[in-house]
Design a protein around this motif. Structure first.
Motif, PDB file in Angstrom:
ATOM      1  N   UNK A 160      14.263  -6.761  19.943  1.00 18.99           N
ATOM      2  CA  UNK A 160      13.921  -7.918  19.134  1.00 18.99           C
ATOM      3  C   UNK A 160      12.491  -8.347  19.345  1.00 18.99           C
ATOM      4  N   UNK A 161      12.029  -8.310  20.615  1.00 21.95           N
ATOM      5  CA  UNK A 161      10.667  -8.714  20.928  1.00 21.95           C
ATOM      6  C   UNK A 161       9.651  -7.839  20.256  1.00 21.95           C
ATOM      7  N   UNK A 162       9.817  -6.510  20.383  1.00 19.07           N
ATOM      8  CA  UNK A 162       8.847  -5.597  19.798  1.00 19.07           C
ATOM      9  C   UNK A 162       8.920  -5.611  18.284  1.00 19.07           C
ATOM     10  N   UNK A 163      10.126  -5.824  17.727  1.00 17.33           N
ATOM     11  CA  UNK A 163      10.235  -5.894  16.277  1.00 17.33           C
ATOM     12  C   UNK A 163       9.455  -7.065  15.732  1.00 17.33           C
ATOM     13  N   UNK A 164       9.552  -8.227  16.419  1.00 16.38           N
ATOM     14  CA  UNK A 164       8.822  -9.398  15.988  1.00 16.38           C
ATOM     15  C   UNK A 164       7.322  -9.212  16.177  1.00 16.38           C
ATOM     16  N   UNK A 165       6.945  -8.523  17.239  1.00 17.73           N
ATOM     17  CA  UNK A 165       5.535  -8.324  17.524  1.00 17.73           C
ATOM     18  C   UNK A 165       4.879  -7.402  16.519  1.00 17.73           C
ATOM     19  N   UNK A 166       5.671  -6.627  15.783  1.00 18.40           N
ATOM     20  CA  UNK A 166       5.124  -5.688  14.816  1.00 18.40           C
ATOM     21  C   UNK A 166       5.034  -6.296  13.421  1.00 18.40           C
ATOM     22  N   UNK A 167       5.076  -7.604  13.321  1.00 16.32           N
ATOM     23  CA  UNK A 167       5.055  -8.254  12.021  1.00 16.32           C
ATOM     24  C   UNK A 167       3.690  -8.081  11.370  1.00 16.32           C
ATOM     25  N   UNK A 168       3.688  -8.229  10.067  1.00 18.45           N
ATOM     26  CA  UNK A 168       2.489  -7.979   9.282  1.00 18.45           C
ATOM     27  C   UNK A 168       1.652  -9.235   9.164  1.00 18.45           C
ATOM     28  N   UNK A 169       0.366  -9.095   9.331  1.00 21.04           N
ATOM     29  CA  UNK A 169      -0.570 -10.180   9.080  1.00 21.04           C
ATOM     30  C   UNK A 169      -1.389  -9.795   7.856  1.00 21.04           C
ATOM     31  N   UNK A 170      -1.152 -10.473   6.754  1.00 22.84           N
ATOM     32  CA  UNK A 170      -1.723 -10.046   5.482  1.00 22.84           C
ATOM     33  C   UNK A 170      -3.013 -10.797   5.178  1.00 22.84           C
ATOM     34  N   UNK A 171      -4.013 -10.037   4.755  1.00 17.47           N
ATOM     35  CA  UNK A 171      -5.273 -10.615   4.310  1.00 17.47           C
ATOM     36  C   UNK A 171      -5.655  -9.900   3.019  1.00 17.47           C
ATOM     37  N   UNK A 172      -5.609 -10.590   1.920  1.00 19.35           N
ATOM     38  CA  UNK A 172      -5.886  -9.958   0.635  1.00 19.35           C
ATOM     39  C   UNK A 172      -7.090 -10.608  -0.021  1.00 19.35           C
ATOM     40  N   UNK A 173      -7.850  -9.774  -0.725  1.00 15.91           N
ATOM     41  CA  UNK A 173      -9.012 -10.270  -1.469  1.00 15.91           C
ATOM     42  C   UNK A 173      -8.586 -10.898  -2.791  1.00 15.91           C
ATOM     43  N   UNK A 174      -7.424 -10.498  -3.306  1.00 17.03           N
ATOM     44  CA  UNK A 174      -6.889 -11.109  -4.522  1.00 17.03           C
ATOM     45  C   UNK A 174      -5.421 -11.388  -4.270  1.00 17.03           C
ATOM     46  N   UNK A 175      -4.839 -12.222  -5.138  1.00 24.28           N
ATOM     47  CA  UNK A 175      -3.462 -12.599  -4.925  1.00 24.28           C
ATOM     48  C   UNK A 175      -2.560 -11.379  -4.956  1.00 24.28           C
ATOM     49  N   UNK A 176      -1.697 -11.299  -3.992  1.00 23.94           N
ATOM     50  CA  UNK A 176      -0.813 -10.163  -3.862  1.00 23.94           C
ATOM     51  C   UNK A 176      -0.439  -9.997  -2.403  1.00 23.94           C
ATOM     52  N   UNK A 177       0.652  -9.320  -2.153  1.00 24.98           N
ATOM     53  CA  UNK A 177       1.117  -9.128  -0.778  1.00 24.98           C
ATOM     54  C   UNK A 177       1.462  -7.667  -0.545  1.00 24.98           C
ATOM     55  N   UNK A 178       0.922  -7.108   0.524  1.00 26.36           N
ATOM     56  CA  UNK A 178       1.253  -5.743   0.929  1.00 26.36           C
ATOM     57  C   UNK A 178       2.417  -5.796   1.908  1.00 26.36           C
ATOM     58  N   UNK A 179       3.448  -5.028   1.628  1.00 27.88           N
ATOM     59  CA  UNK A 179       4.644  -4.989   2.469  1.00 27.88           C
ATOM     60  C   UNK A 179       4.704  -3.631   3.159  1.00 27.88           C
ATOM     61  N   UNK A 180       4.701  -3.645   4.496  1.00 31.72           N
ATOM     62  CA  UNK A 180       4.778  -2.418   5.276  1.00 31.72           C
ATOM     63  C   UNK A 180       6.234  -2.100   5.630  1.00 31.72           C
ATOM     64  N   UNK A 181       6.541  -0.812   5.658  1.00 26.58           N
ATOM     65  CA  UNK A 181       7.810  -0.320   6.195  1.00 26.58           C
ATOM     66  C   UNK A 181       7.491   0.842   7.120  1.00 26.58           C
ATOM     67  N   UNK A 182       8.098   0.850   8.314  1.00 29.12           N
ATOM     68  CA  UNK A 182       7.828   1.944   9.239  1.00 29.12           C
ATOM     69  C   UNK A 182       9.092   2.351   9.970  1.00 29.12           C
ATOM     70  N   UNK A 183       9.097   3.607  10.419  1.00 31.22           N
ATOM     71  CA  UNK A 183      10.204   4.098  11.225  1.00 31.22           C
ATOM     72  C   UNK A 183       9.679   5.104  12.242  1.00 31.22           C
ATOM     73  N   UNK A 184      10.341   5.135  13.375  1.00 26.11           N
ATOM     74  CA  UNK A 184       9.968   6.032  14.462  1.00 26.11           C
ATOM     75  C   UNK A 184      10.964   7.170  14.551  1.00 26.11           C
ATOM     76  N   UNK A 185      10.456   8.390  14.696  1.00 27.56           N
ATOM     77  CA  UNK A 185      11.328   9.558  14.797  1.00 27.56           C
ATOM     78  C   UNK A 185      11.536   9.911  16.271  1.00 27.56           C
ATOM     79  N   UNK A 186      12.490   9.241  16.898  1.00 23.52           N
ATOM     80  CA  UNK A 186      12.877   9.617  18.243  1.00 23.52           C
ATOM     81  C   UNK A 186      14.390   9.436  18.401  1.00 23.52           C
ATOM     82  N   UNK A 187      14.900   9.609  19.599  1.00 22.64           N
ATOM     83  CA  UNK A 187      16.347   9.673  19.812  1.00 22.64           C
ATOM     84  C   UNK A 187      16.926   8.310  20.175  1.00 22.64           C
ATOM     85  N   UNK A 188      18.081   8.004  19.586  1.00 20.71           N
ATOM     86  CA  UNK A 188      18.843   6.803  19.953  1.00 20.71           C
ATOM     87  C   UNK A 188      20.292   7.033  19.537  1.00 20.71           C
ATOM     88  N   UNK A 189      21.240   6.319  20.140  1.00 19.08           N
ATOM     89  CA  UNK A 189      22.658   6.526  19.807  1.00 19.08           C
ATOM     90  C   UNK A 189      22.948   6.220  18.343  1.00 19.08           C
TER      91      UNK A 189
END
Length: 224
Positions: free
Chosen positions: A14-43
């Motif tokens: 939860x901590x790292x997920x929150x820390x990876x939040x997007x800080x948006x700065x745009x020159x014109x009105x609009x919002x960039x939405x990021x999506x990311x995923x890590x390719x490693x092992x988990x149950x």
């Protein structure tokens, strides 16, 4: 299954997920939405987000939202920066990938510039680096107390190692002063007398011997 030490992993997730939040700065009105995923092992039953560790492969993509509508980026000029170095540039390339090179507790800074028509949109995010984790289950006793003379099974559950499957890991168990190695599971018989038992587990990646995680738990025999 009830876990010992799994709460720590979920809190960190939860901590790292929150820390990876997007800080948006745009020159014109609009919002960039990021999506990311890590390719490693988990149950397979892990409900959190897989965390990036050193040498993890990360896929990241973006969408542009303007006037409450997703924009067609097929003709947009998009430039990706990783720690302020260009890693990808082209028309319509709203996806990119990179390998995490920072150590745990450090971070990568990702920035993107999107030129669509006469408008320039910029946004950034910081992706914090974690390290491989371990949870240990103790069946059939879900807490730190077991009856004297009881037999239980210890099961290691690894998270976020850079492997394809669990067979790529080495497991080293230490019960008090007794050491053993082998599989992710271990059956242990406890003495009849009351005692405190230190259990140390070390997991190592076969393909990257520097990728190691350790977890320690204490199990006490008790008549309660």
């Amino acid at each position: 299954m009830k876990f010992l030490s799994i709460i720590t992993i979920l809190v960190l997730a939860g901590f790292f997920g929150l820390s990876s939040s997007v800080s948006s700065q745009t020159e014109s009105q609009g919002e960039i939405i990021f999506t990311w995923q890590t390719k490693n092992f988990y149950p397979a039953d892990f409900k959190g987000k897989s965390l990036p560790v050193q040498n993890s492969f990360v896929d990241i993509s973006l969408e542009l939202l303007k006037n409450s509508k997703l924009q067609d980026l097929s003709l947009a000029d998009i430039t990706w920066f990783l720690d302020e170095k260009v890693i990808n540039r082209g028309t319509g390339n709203n996806e990119t990938s990179f390998i995490v090179k920072k150590a745990d507790s450090d971070s990568h800074f990702i920035r993107v510039a999107v030129k669509l028509g006469n408008d320039l949109h910029e946004s950034s995010m910081r992706l914090y680096v974690s390290k491989p984790k371990i949870a240990i289950t103790t069946n059939p006793f879900p807490n730190s107390f077991v009856p004297p003379g009881a037999e239980l099974t210890l099961q290691a559950i690894p998270y976020f190692f850079n492997i394809n499957n669990i067979q790529d890991l080495l497991f080293f168990w230490q019960i008090n002063s007794e050491k053993t190695s082998g599989s992710s599971g271990l059956t242990v018989s406890f003495p009849e007398e009351l005692s405190e038992n230190n259990i140390l587990l070390t997991i190592q990646n076969k393909t990257d011997i520097l990728e190691i995680a350790k977890e320690k738990i204490i199990l006490s025999t008790s008549k309660k």
